[in-house]
Design an enzyme around this catalytic site. Structure first.
Site, mmCIF file in Angstrom:
data_model
loop_
_atom_site.group_PDB
_atom_site.id
_atom_site.type_symbol
_atom_site.label_atom_id
_atom_site.label_comp_id
_atom_site.label_asym_id
_atom_site.label_seq_id
_atom_site.Cartn_x
_atom_site.Cartn_y
_atom_site.Cartn_z
ATOM 1 N N ARG A 168 -7.010 -14.451 32.763
ATOM 2 C CA ARG A 168 -7.856 -14.525 33.950
ATOM 3 C C ARG A 168 -6.964 -14.827 35.163
ATOM 4 N NH1 ARG A 168 -10.598 -12.543 30.729
ATOM 5 N NH2 ARG A 168 -12.725 -13.023 30.050
ATOM 6 N N GLU A 227 -27.440 -16.191 38.098
ATOM 7 C CA GLU A 227 -27.066 -16.759 36.814
ATOM 8 C C GLU A 227 -25.625 -16.329 36.627
ATOM 9 O OE1 GLU A 227 -28.516 -18.775 34.777
ATOM 10 O OE2 GLU A 227 -30.467 -18.855 35.764
ATOM 11 N N ALA A 250 -26.720 -16.786 45.099
ATOM 12 C CA ALA A 250 -27.577 -17.236 43.983
ATOM 13 C C ALA A 250 -27.482 -16.265 42.826
ATOM 14 C CB ALA A 250 -29.026 -17.346 44.446
ATOM 15 N N LYS A 264 -24.627 -8.074 37.476
ATOM 16 C CA LYS A 264 -23.963 -8.160 38.790
ATOM 17 C C LYS A 264 -23.641 -6.745 39.290
ATOM 18 C CE LYS A 264 -22.761 -11.308 40.868
ATOM 19 N NZ LYS A 264 -23.433 -12.152 41.897
ATOM 20 N N LEU A 302 -32.455 -24.638 42.364
ATOM 21 C CA LEU A 302 -31.989 -25.842 41.642
ATOM 22 C C LEU A 302 -32.217 -25.666 40.148
ATOM 23 C CD1 LEU A 302 -33.123 -28.755 44.016
ATOM 24 C CD2 LEU A 302 -30.959 -27.487 43.994
ATOM 25 N N THR A 310 -32.894 -12.855 37.733
ATOM 26 C CA THR A 310 -32.313 -13.432 38.959
ATOM 27 C C THR A 310 -31.336 -12.464 39.625
ATOM 28 O OG1 THR A 310 -32.605 -15.715 38.288
ATOM 29 C CG2 THR A 310 -30.797 -15.280 39.810
ATOM 30 N N GLU A 347 -15.687 -9.032 37.407
ATOM 31 C CA GLU A 347 -16.090 -8.626 36.052
ATOM 32 C C GLU A 347 -16.824 -7.288 36.030
ATOM 33 O OE1 GLU A 347 -17.671 -11.531 33.424
ATOM 34 O OE2 GLU A 347 -16.441 -13.138 34.237
ATOM 35 N N PRO A 384 -12.347 -26.293 22.875
ATOM 36 C CA PRO A 384 -12.653 -25.033 22.178
ATOM 37 C C PRO A 384 -11.987 -23.831 22.846
ATOM 38 C CG PRO A 384 -14.539 -25.751 23.493
ATOM 39 C CD PRO A 384 -13.455 -26.737 23.747
HETATM 40 P P1 NAD Z 1 -23.376 -21.396 39.863
HETATM 41 O O1 NAD Z 1 -24.004 -21.034 38.564
HETATM 42 O O2 NAD Z 1 -22.541 -22.617 39.949
HETATM 43 O O3 NAD Z 1 -24.500 -21.550 40.977
HETATM 44 C C1 NAD Z 1 -25.571 -20.646 41.088
HETATM 45 C C2 NAD Z 1 -26.594 -21.238 42.052
HETATM 46 O O4 NAD Z 1 -27.675 -20.294 42.178
HETATM 47 C C3 NAD Z 1 -27.198 -22.563 41.570
HETATM 48 O O5 NAD Z 1 -27.263 -23.487 42.635
HETATM 49 C C4 NAD Z 1 -28.600 -22.175 41.107
HETATM 50 O O6 NAD Z 1 -29.543 -23.216 41.252
HETATM 51 C C5 NAD Z 1 -28.906 -21.003 42.041
HETATM 52 N N1 NAD Z 1 -29.896 -20.081 41.475
HETATM 53 C C6 NAD Z 1 -29.906 -19.562 40.200
HETATM 54 N N2 NAD Z 1 -30.995 -18.795 40.036
HETATM 55 C C7 NAD Z 1 -31.678 -18.805 41.214
HETATM 56 C C8 NAD Z 1 -32.872 -18.194 41.663
HETATM 57 N N3 NAD Z 1 -33.611 -17.416 40.859
HETATM 58 N N4 NAD Z 1 -33.260 -18.410 42.934
HETATM 59 C C9 NAD Z 1 -32.533 -19.214 43.765
HETATM 60 N N5 NAD Z 1 -31.421 -19.833 43.384
HETATM 61 C C10 NAD Z 1 -30.988 -19.634 42.131
HETATM 62 O O7 NAD Z 1 -22.576 -20.106 40.313
HETATM 63 P P2 NAD Z 1 -21.164 -19.980 41.039
HETATM 64 O O8 NAD Z 1 -20.110 -20.036 40.029
HETATM 65 O O9 NAD Z 1 -21.143 -20.878 42.207
HETATM 66 O O10 NAD Z 1 -21.261 -18.457 41.535
HETATM 67 C C11 NAD Z 1 -21.872 -18.139 42.774
HETATM 68 C C12 NAD Z 1 -21.812 -16.637 42.976
HETATM 69 O O11 NAD Z 1 -20.455 -16.202 42.973
HETATM 70 C C13 NAD Z 1 -22.506 -15.839 41.873
HETATM 71 O O12 NAD Z 1 -23.147 -14.745 42.471
HETATM 72 C C14 NAD Z 1 -21.369 -15.381 40.976
HETATM 73 O O13 NAD Z 1 -21.699 -14.163 40.337
HETATM 74 C C15 NAD Z 1 -20.266 -15.187 41.995
HETATM 75 N N6 NAD Z 1 -18.893 -15.367 41.479
HETATM 76 C C16 NAD Z 1 -18.545 -16.488 40.775
HETATM 77 C C17 NAD Z 1 -17.230 -16.663 40.363
HETATM 78 C C18 NAD Z 1 -16.799 -17.898 39.591
HETATM 79 O O14 NAD Z 1 -15.656 -17.948 39.135
HETATM 80 N N7 NAD Z 1 -17.629 -18.913 39.444
HETATM 81 C C19 NAD Z 1 -16.281 -15.693 40.651
HETATM 82 C C20 NAD Z 1 -16.670 -14.548 41.356
HETATM 83 C C21 NAD Z 1 -17.982 -14.402 41.783
HETATM 84 O O1 DAU Z 2 -13.988 -13.364 36.940
HETATM 85 C C1 DAU Z 2 -15.020 -13.963 37.662
HETATM 86 C C2 DAU Z 2 -15.982 -14.639 36.717
HETATM 87 O O2 DAU Z 2 -15.304 -15.785 36.192
HETATM 88 C C3 DAU Z 2 -17.291 -15.049 37.368
HETATM 89 O O3 DAU Z 2 -17.984 -13.894 37.778
HETATM 90 C C4 DAU Z 2 -18.155 -15.845 36.401
HETATM 91 O O4 DAU Z 2 -19.315 -16.316 37.063
HETATM 92 C C5 DAU Z 2 -17.352 -17.040 35.903
HETATM 93 O O5 DAU Z 2 -18.112 -17.744 34.949
HETATM 94 C C6 DAU Z 2 -16.028 -16.576 35.296
HETATM 95 O O6 DAU Z 2 -16.234 -15.857 34.049
HETATM 96 P P1 DAU Z 2 -15.323 -16.118 32.752
HETATM 97 O O7 DAU Z 2 -16.076 -15.706 31.567
HETATM 98 O O8 DAU Z 2 -13.966 -15.563 32.942
HETATM 99 O O9 DAU Z 2 -15.215 -17.755 32.870
HETATM 100 P P2 DAU Z 2 -15.310 -18.904 31.759
HETATM 101 O O10 DAU Z 2 -14.922 -20.175 32.444
HETATM 102 O O11 DAU Z 2 -16.585 -18.864 31.025
HETATM 103 O O12 DAU Z 2 -14.148 -18.504 30.740
HETATM 104 C C7 DAU Z 2 -12.798 -18.335 31.159
HETATM 105 C C8 DAU Z 2 -12.000 -17.862 29.950
HETATM 106 O O13 DAU Z 2 -11.917 -18.934 28.999
HETATM 107 C C9 DAU Z 2 -12.627 -16.705 29.212
HETATM 108 O O14 DAU Z 2 -11.600 -15.856 28.710
HETATM 109 C C10 DAU Z 2 -13.362 -17.352 28.041
HETATM 110 C C11 DAU Z 2 -12.502 -18.570 27.740
HETATM 111 N N1 DAU Z 2 -13.227 -19.758 27.231
HETATM 112 C C12 DAU Z 2 -14.312 -20.193 27.925
HETATM 113 C C13 DAU Z 2 -15.011 -21.308 27.508
HETATM 114 C C14 DAU Z 2 -16.234 -21.780 28.250
HETATM 115 C C15 DAU Z 2 -12.753 -20.441 26.118
HETATM 116 O O15 DAU Z 2 -11.739 -20.051 25.500
HETATM 117 N N2 DAU Z 2 -13.438 -21.551 25.709
HETATM 118 C C16 DAU Z 2 -14.559 -22.009 26.334
HETATM 119 O O16 DAU Z 2 -15.158 -23.016 25.875
#
Ligand code: NAD
Ligand code: DAU
Length: 351
Positions: A221, A86, A84, A161, A37, A102, A134, A212
């Site tokens: 993306r 960051e 889980a 990662k 959390l 993490t 990524e 922004p």
């Molecule tokens: P998120 O940041 O929304 O959630 C991460 C969760 O992990 C949170 O509930 C947080 O409390 C928990 N967490 C963080 N540090 C922890 C620790 N030390 N111990 C236990 N729990 C911990 O992330 P998300 O966007 O849901 O991504 C989940 C997974 O999917 C990640 O591994 C991310 O790399 C991967 N992923 C995300 C995306 C995306 O677009 N969001 C895309 C591809 C892969």
């Molecule tokens: O591709 C998978 C990844 O996608 C995941 O592994 C990551 O956890 C997830 O955060 C995401 O990464 P990105 O960096 O692509 O996502 P984000 O939403 O931060 O940004 C998407 C695009 O938008 C990127 O090119 C940066 C841009 N951006 C982002 C923010 C937050 C902006 O232009 N303005 C902003 O304020």
């Protein structure tokens, strides 16, 4: 005998959709959600299933090996779905250490505990590591990431990662840990923390605040609706071949600026604003350091071998997503208070 599945990071964005799907669809599984959390984890995401008899929440830190070992000693874990992490690239630029802790040490603790506790009886066990596109780095204007694309991570987040992916594969190769991996593109949908592009824009558009856009908004993306990612995870967990990696994508590439304009149009319509009102909020700001130009996924392997493909068109997904945030403005405000405001001011007001 009920199977026990440990889902890490189940209170986060993607994790909460995965937990809900597994709790509802598989009453024969006992689901343990282990989550620290952090700012990104929120139990409100799981209110609808928190009382289900096949669900248990345990608060804890994957980076603490004692806590991870205790978890494996307490529950008869048959499978792990490890989410889980960051997860925000911008935070990895300002605070890389928490990503190393993490994402690398946390993953190490989990694979090591699984190996130690499953030693001598790996039959029926599975360790499924959720990763990101990524790790492959940045594409030029053409090409797609396949499962055999060389790793070339460019940010502290993607490097952490990539490192965790290597550890998981090393534990398979060296200790025969039965692993599965997947690398997915950008997710969007309900319950995403508003540091990420789409919910951040929705919040700002709603509040008539500047949107922004980093650099010129030309970065690309590939976007996938979060429930489609959860369905892919379900399919891979149940049908994936041990030792294999599957790429998951939406076949849905957008430049940031085009996506933001599309979002502005949807919001104008839903908020009853005159056409073009929200676009006026677009503000170009300093680019992200080391900003990857383009991600795009070849997901033909999962489609061909496991029969999965995305169910939603982007227009429908975006519309559903905006509806959810407008209906759940209390959720958005709850997660955006206090620490979020400090983060936002530091991140955006210095640009
Ligand atoms: P998120 O940041 O929304 O959630 C991460 C969760 O992990 C949170 O509930 C947080 O409390 C928990 N967490 C963080 N540090 C922890 C620790 N030390 N111990 C236990 N729990 C911990 O992330 P998300 O966007 O849901 O991504 C989940 C997974 O999917 C990640 O591994 C991310 O790399 C991967 N992923 C995300 C995306 C995306 O677009 N969001 C895309 C591809 C892969
Ligand atoms: O591709 C998978 C990844 O996608 C995941 O592994 C990551 O956890 C997830 O955060 C995401 O990464 P990105 O960096 O692509 O996502 P984000 O939403 O931060 O940004 C998407 C695009 O938008 C990127 O090119 C940066 C841009 N951006 C982002 C923010 C937050 C902006 O232009 N303005 C902003 O304020």
């Amino acid at each position: 005998m009920k199977k026990t599945i440990l889902i890490t990071g189940g209170a986060g964005f993607i994790g909460s959709h995965v937990v809900r799907r597994f709790v509802n669809n598989y009453p024969e599984y006992q689901i343990i959600n282990f989550d620290l959390l952090t700012y990104a984890g929120n139990l409100e995401n799981l209110k609808d299933i928190e009382k289900s008899p096949n669900y248990t929440f345990v608060r804890g830190d994957i980076a603490d090996s004692d806590q991870v070992n205790h978890l494996f000693e307490t529950y008869p874990i048959d499978g792990v779905i490890h989410l889980a992490a960051e997860s925000h690239v911008d935070r990895s630029i300002t605070d890389p250490a928490s990503f190393i802790r993490t994402n690398i040490f946390g993953t190490f603790n989990l694979v090591h505990a699984a190996k130690e506790h499953w030693k001598g009886n790996m039959e029926g066990k599975k360790f499924y590591h959720i990763s990101t596109d990524e790790v492959y780095g940045s594409l030029g204007e053409t090409g797609l990431f396949t499962e055999t694309t060389s790793y070339d991570p460019q940010s502290p987040y993607s490097a952490s990662k990539a490192s965790s992916d290597h550890l998981v594969r090393a534990y398979h190769n060296t200790f025969h840990l039965p692993v599965l991996l997947s690398n997915c593109s950008n997710n969007y949908g309900p319950n995403q923390f508003p540091e990420k592009l789409i919910p951040l824009c929705i919040r700002n558009i709603q509040g008539m605040k500047p949107i922004p856009v980093y650099g010129k908004g030309e970065n690309i993306r590939d976007w996938l609706y979060v429930e489609d990612h959860a369905s892919a995870i379900d399919v891979i967990y149940h049908k994936g071949v041990i030792g294999e990696t599957y790429n998951i994508g939406g076949i849905n590439e957008w430049t940031n600026i085009d996506l933001i304009k599309a979002l502005c149009a949807v919001m104008d319509e839903k908020l009853g604003r005159a056409k073009g009102t929200s676009q006026g909020l677009i503000t170009f700001v300093k680019d992200r350091a080391g900003h990857d130009l383009r991600y795009a996924i070849d997901s033909s392997k999962i489609e061909r071998e496991l029969g999965w493909k995305p169910s939603l068109q982007f227009e429908e997904g975006l519309s559903k997503t905006v509806d959810w945030y407008l209906k759940n403005s209390e959720w958005l405000e709850n997660v955006s208070s206090g620490a979020y405001e400090q983060y936002y001011n530091k991140q955006y007001h210095q640009r």
